[in-house]
Design a protein around this motif. Sequence first.
Motif, PDB file in Angstrom:
ATOM      1  N   LYS A  80       0.838  -1.203   0.000  1.00  0.00           N
ATOM      2  CA  LYS A  80       0.000   0.000   0.000  1.00  0.00           C
ATOM      3  C   LYS A  80       0.874   1.256   0.000  1.00  0.00           C
ATOM      4  O   LYS A  80       0.657   2.178  -0.788  1.00  0.00           O
ATOM      5  CB  LYS A  80      -0.907  -0.066   1.232  1.00  0.00           C
ATOM      6  N   GLU A  84       1.518   4.314  -2.868  1.00  0.00           N
ATOM      7  CA  GLU A  84       1.464   5.766  -2.658  1.00  0.00           C
ATOM      8  C   GLU A  84       2.705   6.429  -3.256  1.00  0.00           C
ATOM      9  O   GLU A  84       2.624   7.482  -3.888  1.00  0.00           O
ATOM     10  CB  GLU A  84       1.343   6.117  -1.167  1.00  0.00           C
ATOM     11  N   HIS A  87       2.099   6.550  -6.833  1.00  0.00           N
ATOM     12  CA  HIS A  87       1.188   7.636  -7.221  1.00  0.00           C
ATOM     13  C   HIS A  87       1.966   8.947  -7.304  1.00  0.00           C
ATOM     14  O   HIS A  87       1.761   9.753  -8.206  1.00  0.00           O
ATOM     15  CB  HIS A  87       0.050   7.788  -6.207  1.00  0.00           C
ATOM     16  N   ASP A 142      -7.585   7.381   3.104  1.00  0.00           N
ATOM     17  CA  ASP A 142      -7.671   6.904   1.722  1.00  0.00           C
ATOM     18  C   ASP A 142      -9.093   7.027   1.203  1.00  0.00           C
ATOM     19  O   ASP A 142      -9.306   7.354   0.032  1.00  0.00           O
ATOM     20  CB  ASP A 142      -7.180   5.458   1.604  1.00  0.00           C
ATOM     21  N   GLU A 171      -6.332   2.487  -5.649  1.00  0.00           N
ATOM     22  CA  GLU A 171      -6.997   2.909  -4.417  1.00  0.00           C
ATOM     23  C   GLU A 171      -8.089   1.924  -4.007  1.00  0.00           C
ATOM     24  O   GLU A 171      -8.435   1.825  -2.835  1.00  0.00           O
ATOM     25  CB  GLU A 171      -7.589   4.312  -4.556  1.00  0.00           C
ATOM     26  N   HIS A 174      -6.526  -0.180  -1.719  1.00  0.00           N
ATOM     27  CA  HIS A 174      -6.271   0.497  -0.446  1.00  0.00           C
ATOM     28  C   HIS A 174      -7.506   0.522   0.437  1.00  0.00           C
ATOM     29  O   HIS A 174      -7.427   0.371   1.648  1.00  0.00           O
ATOM     30  CB  HIS A 174      -5.784   1.931  -0.677  1.00  0.00           C
TER      31      HIS A 174
HETATM   32 FE   FE2 Z   1      -4.117   5.281  -1.186  1.00  0.00          FE
END
Ligand code: FE2
Lengths: 323, 265, 113
Positions: A80, A84, A87, A142, A171, A174
């Motif tokens: 996770k 990020e 991202h 999130d 996501e 997530h």
């Molecule tokens: Fe996230």
Amino acid sequence: MSDVTSLAHLTDEEKYEHFMRRIENDEKIEAEDWMPDDYREQLIKLITMHGISEIMGAFPEKEWVPKAPTLHRKLAIMAKVQDEMGHGQLLLRVAEDLLKPYGKTREDIMQDLFSKRLKFHNVFHMPSPTWGDAAVIAWLVDGAAILSQTMMLKTSYGPYGRALKRICQEESFHSKHGESLVLSLAEGTPEQRRMLQEALNRWWEPLLMFFGPKSSKETGHTNVDKNLKYKLRSKTNEELRQEFLTKYVPKIKLLGLSVPDDTLHFDEEKGEWIYQEPDWQKFKEIIKGNGPKSDERLALRRSSYENSQWVRDALAEYRMAAV
Amino acid sequence: MTPEYKEVLTELLFQLADDDFIHAFRGSEWLGLAPHIEEDVAFSSINQDTMGHAVIYYKLLEDLGMGAADDLAHLRDASAFRNGVLLEFKNGSGEYLDSPQYDWAFTVVRHLFYDVYKKIKLEALKQSNYEPLANAARKILTEQTYHLMHWQTWFRQLMQSTEESRARMEQALLRCWEDMGGVLTYGQYGDEMTALGLIGSEEALKNTWLAEITKLFSEVDYKKPSDEPKMAHGNGRNGEHSADLDHALKILSEVYRSDSQASGW
Amino acid sequence: MSQDQSTFYEEYEVFSRKKDGMPLEHRFSLLAPNAEMALILAKENFFRREPIADLWVVKRSNIRKMTQEERLAFGRLDKAYRETKGYADLVARWRAFKEKNGDQEVEIDDAGI
Ligand SMILES: [Fe+2]
Ligand SMILES: [Fe+2]
């Protein structure tokens, strides 16, 4: 693409009109297209902040990567937090292309971060002292981020939209991860439930702040207005906050947890949630880089960056040797 | 399965599991701190793979009735750990949340040494007469090619660029050479492991490693510091460890141990 | 910052093929100092969930892209004479022959004969 067959001979005003027509027709703007400075600057502000928030967002959870209680949780939270960072990578690439005309690179973004010129989301300035925080972050921070990112999926800027599409796909993992963490604690011992409730209490105000102050119609906030005009976003801060409350308050109650706000209720007549306004003065300070963990996390990022300068120097050199 | 076979088998499985578990933990401490954002993401995948491999081995131990995989990873004392000492050393000075001064050169060399060896070991384990272990090795090998490619690329580039980089890398090479011997050994039950058909001989694998590492060294114009790597800080296969492992285990098990009543997390 | 940053931060465009036999598809871009490094970084930055069969990295400066102005060159009128849809009348004309000659053997479908 409307009736323009050549851009070369248009005045700036005509280019602007042509550009706005493209926006109104829901065409997607690409990196090399003509765009008004104002549009470019809005994008840069929005996307560098989004991108750097993803990177700084790794820190509050990172603490819990090795401490995650089981092997499965260790793997999942590692994945996770890695997402990020990923991202951040996708978004910084989009921002870097927009910064090109100004001769700026990722290096400048990093320096702007270190000097606090570049802001990141309030939630990532906050401490995460227990495993319960890791759970609440993954579920609700999130969750809040998913709402705002999904809202921007149809953004008029093509590269941002493509990055967001991928981000939103990840996501969805997530949010499952977050739900799973929260459910395990909620099903658990009194100690585990206490840990969860305390974390929720800590995160409630930051979560309400996350969406930003009431905007446009409520306060005449210009950034949000511009972003709506350029179809970078489709909802106001308050609309998103209301959506968040509608989605999560019933679930929080279902778990037998309490929201640390006695005034919170849904006003049937007005058709909206009434809640205790967060302290927006505090919000401003946090965003400026004066939150409880701002300096510590920036120092962490900065020292690791400076510490590895020799690595980047070496690779730059290697490339030249190989040519 | 005779009691002797089982005893030696579990000893080997703990070595495999603990190597990957501790090594993945050290790698994961870099999350958010790697020299480049793109590398941060790529490195994290390797750590996840590696911890995933540890889980596979802990599950094999669980199947042998040694206890739940999570208990094996989180509740044993340092003296019960069988990983090579080199793998437990901190990434540098400082804590991962408090002024970490992590050493990327040390990380690159340690990973290269370990992953070159891991590939050789997995190839040997494919022939193990303990079928579940042979199957596990086959599965794990599929992820090993990328890990090697990744660390070889880093190694080649950092060895052949600036003077500073070369100096840092050579320092890291010396440091890893000091204790790589502790990874290459099978510990006190080594002979039995081979005699029982669990894994090829320690000597043969070590020589393959030496040959491959020497080849990589020569590509970047480097000579090995001595004939064979040493075991300067103890034999982790026999339960000898540094204070770094105690420290690591405290972090790794902090939450798991925090609520003895908890039945799930 | 002892080095010129631009030599470290080169832009690479990343392309992938999902399966053998599928076309190459543009995915994302990344910053890397050279192609070798770009390749090992691309794999886990973009394909840590989806399986792929092949991966290319191309230095962006080696790509000749079109400008917005040049992309206007894609405008064009309909050219039915070079498309199958420009020949939609054939079936009816075959049918006419069939009726005229009372032929039962030859089958006529949408694609003509
Ligand atoms: Fe996230
Ligand atoms: Fe994210």
